[in-house]
Design an enzyme around this catalytic site. Structure first.
Site, PDB file in Angstrom:
ATOM      1  N   TYR A  31       0.828  -1.210   0.000  1.00 10.04           N
ATOM      2  CA  TYR A  31       0.000   0.000   0.000  1.00 10.04           C
ATOM      3  C   TYR A  31       0.855   1.250   0.000  1.00 10.04           C
ATOM      4  CZ  TYR A  31       0.721   0.986   5.039  1.00 10.04           C
ATOM      5  OH  TYR A  31       1.255   1.311   6.260  1.00 10.04           O
ATOM      6  N   LYS A 146       6.338  -1.694   1.917  1.00  8.93           N
ATOM      7  CA  LYS A 146       5.143  -1.148   2.584  1.00  8.93           C
ATOM      8  C   LYS A 146       4.018  -2.170   2.456  1.00  8.93           C
ATOM      9  CE  LYS A 146       2.989   3.404   3.310  1.00  8.93           C
ATOM     10  NZ  LYS A 146       3.100   3.438   4.757  1.00  8.93           N
ATOM     11  N   GLU A 184      12.467   2.944  13.665  1.00  3.44           N
ATOM     12  CA  GLU A 184      11.441   3.929  13.296  1.00  3.44           C
ATOM     13  C   GLU A 184      10.299   3.833  14.288  1.00  3.44           C
ATOM     14  OE1 GLU A 184       9.649   2.932   9.494  1.00  3.44           O
ATOM     15  OE2 GLU A 184       9.788   0.796   9.915  1.00  3.44           O
ATOM     16  N   LEU A 208      10.904   1.618   6.934  1.00  6.45           N
ATOM     17  CA  LEU A 208      10.233   2.095   5.728  1.00  6.45           C
ATOM     18  C   LEU A 208      10.902   3.389   5.268  1.00  6.45           C
ATOM     19  CD1 LEU A 208       7.645   1.469   3.962  1.00  6.45           C
ATOM     20  CD2 LEU A 208       6.759   3.539   5.035  1.00  6.45           C
TER      21      LEU A 208
END
Ligand code: PDD
Length: 298
Positions: A31, A146, A184, A208
């Site tokens: 996505y 993702k 992250e 990401l």
């Protein structure tokens, strides 16, 4: 709300997919989340490039060229009312008899896109900052994809909610060669500020590659803000003068509390104030440079 599903625009209530869709059965899909300001998609080529990287990572052919994606994006934006929106774009490997291996021959992928109003963070958050917790990063080794299979991120983010916090900052346990290090957030990228320098974890397979992360580093470079991309040890996260969170929907936010303790003096710092202001300028400049809208749509 009008959505896009497999070539058609329709009210969300009318959208139907098969229970055999591999997105539903296996989380077999990828996505994107794309912000739209004043009805113009922000950094669309970069989002489409990352989408291609994710599709390559799961060996799924891109169902559309960039020109077709741009047409769908613009059409969906036009069919939804808000000036500022965020688009959720989702592609799965399609519906097939349940089998872990890819359907052979391949089946038609499922392509879904929806738009929601984009509300930039309220002034209260910008003034006071947000509270976060840390947790071990227990995800897989392809966090650069993702993937729609977000169960680890869901569980990690829920830990923050249950602690009365906004986000969970993920720490990879130490490797044989060194300290535990920052990757992250559960749904965001994290920057550390120490002694006036902005530190960013490197874009590798463990995080990401954020589009907002890139914008922040570009802004830092263009404005002479000291910055460095390198592995950030967990000890540096806790000793930070400032911590910043970035994502397409949250832009840039100051983190003022971590695991119940203040970061720096517990207030948003000078680096945040500077980057937030520059980010708003950057957005405005980019939107101004894009071709004007047809009459009546501005
Ligand atoms: N998430 N890291 C993770 C794990 C994310 O899910 C996101 C964004 C980011 C930031 O990337 P970007 O700047 O391109 O938004 C980093 C989106 C917003 C989401 O899943 O809703």
């Amino acid at each position: 709300m009008t959505i896009y599903l497999n070539g058609q625009y329709m009210p969300i209530e009318d959208a139907k997919i098969s229970v055999l869709d591999r997105g539903f059965i296996f989380g077999d899909g990828v996505y994107e989340v794309i912000p739209v300001y004043s009805r113009r998609a922000f950094r669309l080529p970069e989002h489409l490039r990352r989408l291609q990287h994710s599709l390559d990572g799961i060996k799924l052919a891109n169902p559309h060229g960039d020109g077709e994606w741009t047409t769908i994006v613009n059409e969906l934006v036009a069919r939804n009312a808000a000036q500022d929106q965020y688009l959720y774009l989702h592609i799965t490997r399609g519906a097939a008899k349940r089998d872990h291996a890819f359907p052979n021959p391949p089946v038609t992928p499922t392509v879904f896109m929806m738009s929601s109003p984009l509300l930039t963070p309220p002034a209260e958050l910008l003034q006071n900052g947000i509270a976060c917790i840390t947790a071990p990063d227990n995800r897989w080794l392809r966090c650069d994809i993702k993937s729609i299979a977000l169960l680890p991120n869901v569980l990690l983010r829920q830990m923050a909610v249950e602690a009365g916090c906004t986000e969970t900052i993920l720490i990879r346990p130490e490797s044989m060669s060194g300290d535990a290090f920052l990757t992250e957030g559960a749904a965001s990228n994290i920057f550390v500020v120490r002694n006036g320098k902005l530190l960013a974890p490197p874009k590798d397979n463990l995080m990401l590659p954020g589009i907002t992360y890139d914008v922040i580093l570009e802004i830092a470079a263009a404005n002479g803000i000291p910055h460095q991309v390198r592995k950030v040890a967990v000890s540096e996260v806790f000793a930070a003068d400032e911590l910043l969170l970035t994502s397409s929907t949250k832009e840039v936010l100051p983190i003022t509390q971590l695991d119940g303790k203040p970061i720096g003096d517990g207030k948003p710092g000078a680096m945040f104030a500077r980057l937030h202001a520059l980010y708003q300028d950057f957005k405005r400049d980019v939107m101004r440079q894009q071709s004007p809208l047809p009459p009546g749509e501005g």
